[in-house]
Motif scaffolding. Structure first.
Motif, PDB file in Angstrom:
ATOM      1  N   GLY A 379       0.919  -1.167  -0.009  1.00  0.00           N
ATOM      2  CA  GLY A 379      -0.034   0.059   0.041  1.00  0.00           C
ATOM      3  C   GLY A 379       0.885   1.292  -0.051  1.00  0.00           C
ATOM      4  O   GLY A 379       1.972   1.330   0.167  1.00  0.00           O
ATOM      5  N   THR A 380       0.328   2.612  -0.037  1.00  0.00           N
ATOM      6  CA  THR A 380       0.990   3.557  -0.373  1.00  0.00           C
ATOM      7  C   THR A 380       0.393   4.649   0.794  1.00  0.00           C
ATOM      8  O   THR A 380      -1.083   4.878   0.996  1.00  0.00           O
ATOM      9  CB  THR A 380       1.135   4.231  -1.433  1.00  0.00           C
ATOM     10  N   PHE A 381       1.129   5.566   1.458  1.00  0.00           N
ATOM     11  CA  PHE A 381       0.453   6.571   2.098  1.00  0.00           C
ATOM     12  C   PHE A 381       0.375   7.509   1.441  1.00  0.00           C
ATOM     13  O   PHE A 381       0.771   8.097   0.512  1.00  0.00           O
ATOM     14  CB  PHE A 381       1.738   7.052   3.130  1.00  0.00           C
ATOM     15  N   SER A 382      -0.856   8.174   1.610  1.00  0.00           N
ATOM     16  CA  SER A 382      -1.352   9.422   1.261  1.00  0.00           C
ATOM     17  C   SER A 382      -0.727  10.455   1.875  1.00  0.00           C
ATOM     18  O   SER A 382      -0.033  10.548   3.007  1.00  0.00           O
ATOM     19  CB  SER A 382      -2.703   9.458   1.041  1.00  0.00           C
ATOM     20  N   LYS A 383      -0.743  11.650   1.209  1.00  0.00           N
ATOM     21  CA  LYS A 383       0.114  12.728   1.750  1.00  0.00           C
ATOM     22  C   LYS A 383      -0.336  13.123   3.226  1.00  0.00           C
ATOM     23  O   LYS A 383       0.210  13.376   4.348  1.00  0.00           O
ATOM     24  CB  LYS A 383       0.070  14.138   0.906  1.00  0.00           C
ATOM     25  N   GLY A 384      -1.680  13.197   3.304  1.00  0.00           N
ATOM     26  CA  GLY A 384      -2.469  13.424   4.375  1.00  0.00           C
ATOM     27  C   GLY A 384      -2.019  12.400   5.540  1.00  0.00           C
ATOM     28  O   GLY A 384      -1.948  12.790   6.772  1.00  0.00           O
ATOM     29  N   MET A 385      -2.175  11.278   5.209  1.00  0.00           N
ATOM     30  CA  MET A 385      -1.905  10.322   6.130  1.00  0.00           C
ATOM     31  C   MET A 385      -0.357  10.179   6.534  1.00  0.00           C
ATOM     32  O   MET A 385      -0.106   9.940   7.949  1.00  0.00           O
ATOM     33  CB  MET A 385      -2.200   8.657   5.795  1.00  0.00           C
ATOM     34  N   GLY A 386       0.463  10.428   5.690  1.00  0.00           N
ATOM     35  CA  GLY A 386       1.789  10.644   6.116  1.00  0.00           C
ATOM     36  C   GLY A 386       1.915  11.789   6.913  1.00  0.00           C
ATOM     37  O   GLY A 386       2.670  11.700   8.087  1.00  0.00           O
ATOM     38  N   ASP A 387       1.244  13.031   6.809  1.00  0.00           N
ATOM     39  CA  ASP A 387       1.336  14.139   7.732  1.00  0.00           C
ATOM     40  C   ASP A 387       0.787  13.749   9.053  1.00  0.00           C
ATOM     41  O   ASP A 387       1.421  14.033   9.981  1.00  0.00           O
ATOM     42  CB  ASP A 387       0.639  15.138   7.192  1.00  0.00           C
ATOM     43  N   ILE A 388      -0.457  12.958   9.141  1.00  0.00           N
ATOM     44  CA  ILE A 388      -0.689  12.491  10.542  1.00  0.00           C
ATOM     45  C   ILE A 388       0.376  11.867  11.270  1.00  0.00           C
ATOM     46  O   ILE A 388       0.491  11.894  12.301  1.00  0.00           O
ATOM     47  CB  ILE A 388      -2.201  11.891  10.343  1.00  0.00           C
ATOM     48  N   ALA A 389       0.776  10.805  10.370  1.00  0.00           N
ATOM     49  CA  ALA A 389       1.734   9.833  11.125  1.00  0.00           C
ATOM     50  C   ALA A 389       2.679  10.769  11.461  1.00  0.00           C
ATOM     51  O   ALA A 389       3.477  10.301  12.686  1.00  0.00           O
ATOM     52  CB  ALA A 389       2.319   8.723  10.141  1.00  0.00           C
ATOM     53  N   LEU A 390       3.404  11.515  10.700  1.00  0.00           N
ATOM     54  CA  LEU A 390       4.417  12.416  11.156  1.00  0.00           C
ATOM     55  C   LEU A 390       4.396  13.171  12.487  1.00  0.00           C
ATOM     56  O   LEU A 390       5.032  13.477  13.264  1.00  0.00           O
ATOM     57  CB  LEU A 390       4.767  13.285  10.057  1.00  0.00           C
ATOM     58  N   THR A 391       3.038  13.682  12.629  1.00  0.00           N
ATOM     59  CA  THR A 391       2.587  14.491  13.738  1.00  0.00           C
ATOM     60  C   THR A 391       2.461  13.508  14.917  1.00  0.00           C
ATOM     61  O   THR A 391       3.129  14.176  15.795  1.00  0.00           O
ATOM     62  CB  THR A 391       1.081  15.123  13.481  1.00  0.00           C
ATOM     63  N   PHE A 392       2.092  12.479  14.946  1.00  0.00           N
ATOM     64  CA  PHE A 392       2.070  11.703  16.296  1.00  0.00           C
ATOM     65  C   PHE A 392       3.676  11.362  16.367  1.00  0.00           C
ATOM     66  O   PHE A 392       4.067  11.307  17.515  1.00  0.00           O
ATOM     67  CB  PHE A 392       1.166  10.270  15.689  1.00  0.00           C
ATOM     68  N   ILE A 393       4.391  10.967  15.385  1.00  0.00           N
ATOM     69  CA  ILE A 393       5.882  10.817  15.583  1.00  0.00           C
ATOM     70  C   ILE A 393       6.459  11.973  16.270  1.00  0.00           C
ATOM     71  O   ILE A 393       7.233  11.691  17.148  1.00  0.00           O
ATOM     72  CB  ILE A 393       6.598  10.194  14.374  1.00  0.00           C
TER      73      ILE A 393
END
Ligand SMILES: OC[C@H]1O[C@](O)(CO)[C@@H](O)[C@@H]1O
Length: 795
Positions: A379-393
């Motif tokens: 699968g691939t991360f959408s930009k939005g999902m990537g940003d949410i993951a980055l925020t939690f990290i």
């Protein structure tokens, strides 16, 4: 300063002295030791994600990465050789830290720092110039040795130089420098990542020489710690150094503690064998678990592999390096938060808050990764999902950075007695390095095997470690480093491991001075301990500690808390008189350890109204004989027995008291009267304690020991008294539970009593002024509270 400003920093006040510019600068320089550590952590992840570097040293990994685009995302970087490059350094650091312990103890902290910096420098040069994997690995091993030395010596150096009340902040300088090193490395990687050919990774690795030079040169100019100078027999220099770093001449109390600690330390020939003794079990357990847990937060998954991780999450090359820069900066800023909060809110608060935040974030990241990649890793991360993951990290990194990051170094460096401090710190470093190695080595295969479950795995560990802190880690905020045994002794679980003789009167006195004990002990008990200190050899022999205390302390202990309702022993006789419940021994002494009980027992030489045997039995603290064996409490000749600080019980019988159903608040104020020189008039009685306290100040009051000593001498020639003032201060409206101030402040002070701190024989010579009894009919009102204040004065 009206309070008699020798302990000029006020607040929790412990030893003499202020925070000098000198100590801050030396600590900042020493903290640069963290730079080399951090730079290395931050640089490896970026370098191992550079194509040219992979092509040259790890061509297999390079091939696999290129071909994995459409395959299992979780496994595309899984190579043991690659992880060995990253983690081999930590094995070397682990072994080196044991050699560092011997160096640090025998030659001083500073020498270890210089050695560490130099070896690291050689490693950096080898790495930057590497022609093959062997050169690369040898270079890394040398970097590891340097880090082992630096990480062993720098935290100890910082803990010893820092005054207790900002020890946390200064010590965190090490982790602060570590995070700056990581961030600098991330930025360097971001810049060099764009370069063509071999230059990128060579510059990244070679630039490690910069922090190495900063640290080595800095350390050459650093002075060694007073503790270490004493440890190596340079007592005179140690005192001078202490005076310099504390900015005052009178460093007697702290110096004495360092000498005591060093003496204890000298008896220990084999710190490694000793550390296994039962009495060091609490320290040993903590020093093994803290670094283990610190690594099991999973932080290094982000720090080492952020670029790799972000690539795994589908970020492009640049975006991955950029994200690593972002997490690196969050790490720095959030570490700063702990610098400013650790000595205020304490270690436990930060541990617990940070732990909870980390758990939430890890669960969130696990869910996000799971929802995008599923179990198959496709699968691939959408930009939005990537940003949410980055925020939690980022939120996760922030929580780590103000809790486990810095505290993982601070707490182990401050919990050990001097005799095993170096050994203890080595264990800390080596356990930390070992698990850094394990995580570094295992992460990529764990990710490949456990998939998004890896994040839940780390969340589970953070939960365990948060519970561990909650139940087993005592608060060490503001406690002078050579007084730490009191903290262990007072702990509900660890207390039983600490022998009574590890906590002497000397310790009690300065510990009380530190203010750290005030929340654990009731005001009365505190006063008893103070009077004990006063009457013990401390005052006669090495008077400064107790004198300082008397001259400078104001203990304003509001012991009126929910649990303590009706247990005020100051009012004991009154309670009796008024048919109130007399406090049981359990009321009075539960929570105290046998030594404290013994101190009190000894203070009153058995003849007070407590039945000591019953007390001992009721509290299940063992036989009184055990207490009696305590050398500290057995040297009071009978003529030095004290009566209660508030006077003999006959005086108490007639004092003010309120109704049983009301509650008391007693405020003890032990104030040295600074202004009364021989021949001068006594301060008049006043309801306002500040007046007695702030009488004309003798001119030498702030200028150190000599003047104080002579004052103290004059004082004891003159005699002194205790004043007790009871006043109605509050009207308690039970219905609304609000406190309404009622001013009935004109209650007369009652009879001055004898000085609680003078031996009785001497107190008898004091002429007793007329007895004034307050007549306050309102005191019968069950809704009133009496507020009593005691002050100590001289006439
Ligand atoms: O700031 C993060 C860094 O801090 C450490 O935990 C050391 O305290 C390292 O292992 C980690 O990479």
């Amino acid at each position: 300063m009206a309070g008699g400003g020798v302990v000029s920093h006020g607040g929790s006040g412990e030893y003499e002295g202020r925070v000098t510019g000198f100590v801050v600068i030396t600590c900042l320089v020493a903290a640069t030791g963290g730079l080399i550590f951090g730079y290395d952590i931050g640089i490896s992840g970026g370098v191992t994600s550079m194509d040219q570097f992979l092509q040259k040293f790890f061509p297999d990994v390079y091939e696999k990465e290129k071909n994995a685009i459409a395959g299992n995302q979780y496994c595309k970087f899984n190579s043991h050789l690659l992880t060995l490059f990253t983690s081999s350094l930590y094995l070397a650091a682990l072994i080196a830290s044991f050699f560092a312990a011997a160096t640090t103890r025998a030659f001083g902290r500073k020498i270890s720092m210089v050695v560490g910096g130099t070896i690291f420098l050689i490693g950096a040069i080898l790495n930057g110039a590497a022609q093959n994997v062997l050169m690369l690995i040898i270079g890394r091993l040398l970097l590891g040795v340097g880090i082992g030395y630096a990480n062993q010596s720098v935290p100890v150096y910082l803990a010893e130089m820092a005054p207790a009340k900002i020890r946390g902040a200064l010590n965190i300088g090490f982790q602060m420098a570590t995070t700056i090193g990581i961030s600098a490395a991330n930025l360097v990687n971001y810049g060099t990542g764009q370069m063509k050919g071999d230059y990128g990774w060579r510059i990244s690795l070679g630039l490690a020489a910069v922090p190495a030079i900063i640290m080595t040169v800095g350390a050459i100019f650093l002075p060694d710690t007073p503790n270490s100078l004493i440890e190596r027999g340079q007592t005179h220099q140690a005192r001078e150094m202490l005076q310099k770093i504390r900015g005052v001449d009178d460093v007697n109390a702290e110096f004495q503690d360092l000498i005591d600690a060093s003496e204890a330390s000298r008896q220990i020939e084999h710190p490694w064998r000793n550390i296994m003794e039962l009495k060091y079990r609490p320290h040993l357990v903590i020093v093994c678990f803290i670094p283990f847990f610190q690594q099991l937060t999973g932080i290094n998954v982000i720090m080492f592999y952020a670029p790799v991780l972000f690539k795994t999450l589908g970020f492009g090359d640049n975006a991955s390096l950029m994200s690593a820069v972002i997490t690196g900066l969050v790490n720095v800023v959030a570490t700063l938060v702990s610098v400013f909060t650790v000595d205020k809110f304490g270690r436990r608060f930060l541990f617990l808050q940070g732990g909870i935040q980390m758990i939430i974030c890890q669960i969130a990241v696990g869910c996000i990764v799971g929802s995008v990649f599923g179990v198959k890793g496709e699968g691939t991360f959408s930009k939005g999902m990537g940003d949410i993951a980055l925020t939690f990290i980022c939120l996760y990194v922030a929580a780590f950075a103000w809790s486990w990051g810095p505290l993982g170094w601070l707490v182990p460096s401050e919990i050990f007695p001097l005799e095993i401090r170096s050994a203890g710190q080595s264990i800390n470093v080596s356990v930390n390095m070992f698990f850094t190695f394990i995580i570094g080595q295992a992460f990529l295969s764990m990710l490949c095997q456990m998939k998004f479950g890896l994040f839940f795995f780390f969340a589970g560990f953070v939960l365990i470690m948060t519970l561990f802190v909650y139940f087993l880690l005592p608060e060490t905020k503001n406690v002078p480093i050579e007084e730490m045994n009191r903290v262990w002794k007072a702990h509900w679980f660890w207390g039983k491991y600490i022998p009574d003789d590890a906590v002497g009167v000397h310790a009690s006195t300065s510990y009380i001075k530190s203010g750290a004990i005030s929340s654990d002990l009731s005001g009365e008990i505190l006063n008893l301990l103070i009077s004990q200190a006063r009457s013990s050899r401390l005052l006669q022999g090495e008077g400064d500690v107790a004198e300082d205390f008397l001259l400078n302390s104001k203990s304003d202990i509001r012991r009126f808390s929910k649990e303590e309702k009706g247990k005020d022993i100051a009012m004991d006789t009154n309670l009796n008189q008024n048919n109130m419940r007399r406090p049981s021994p359990h009321d009075l002494f539960s929570g105290l350890d046998p030594l404290e009980i013994a101190l009190i027992k000894d203070t009153f030489c058995d003849d007070f109204f407590f039945d000591w045997e019953t007390i001992a039995k009721t509290l299940g603290k063992g036989d009184l004989a055990i207490m009696d064996e305590n050398p500290v409490t057995n040297n009071n000749p009978p003529e030095q027995c004290q009566t209660m600080p508030w006077g003999p019980s006959s005086d108490l019988n007639s004092s003010v008291v309120s109704d049983p159903s009301s509650s008391f608040q007693s405020v003890f104020s032990v104030n040295g009267d600074k202004g009364v020189d021989s021949g001068k008039e006594a301060p008049s009685w006043s309801n306002d304690l500040s007046e007695a306290n702030g009488g004309e100040l003798g001119e030498g009051v702030t200028s150190g020991a000599t003047h104080k000593k002579s004052q103290a001498k004059e004082k004891s020639d003159l005699g002194s008294y205790t004043k007790k003032v009871c006043r109605l201060s509050r009207f308690k409206d039970e219905a609304s539970s609000t406190d309404i101030e009622v001013d009935k402040s004109d209650i007369q002070p009652e009879a001055p009593l004898h000085d609680p701190f003078e031996p009785i024989a001497h107190a008898k010579e004091i002429p007793k002024p007329e007895h004034h009894l307050p007549v306050v009919s309102d005191l019968d009102n069950p809704l009133l509270e009496a507020r009593c204040e005691f002050s100590y004065g001289v006439f």
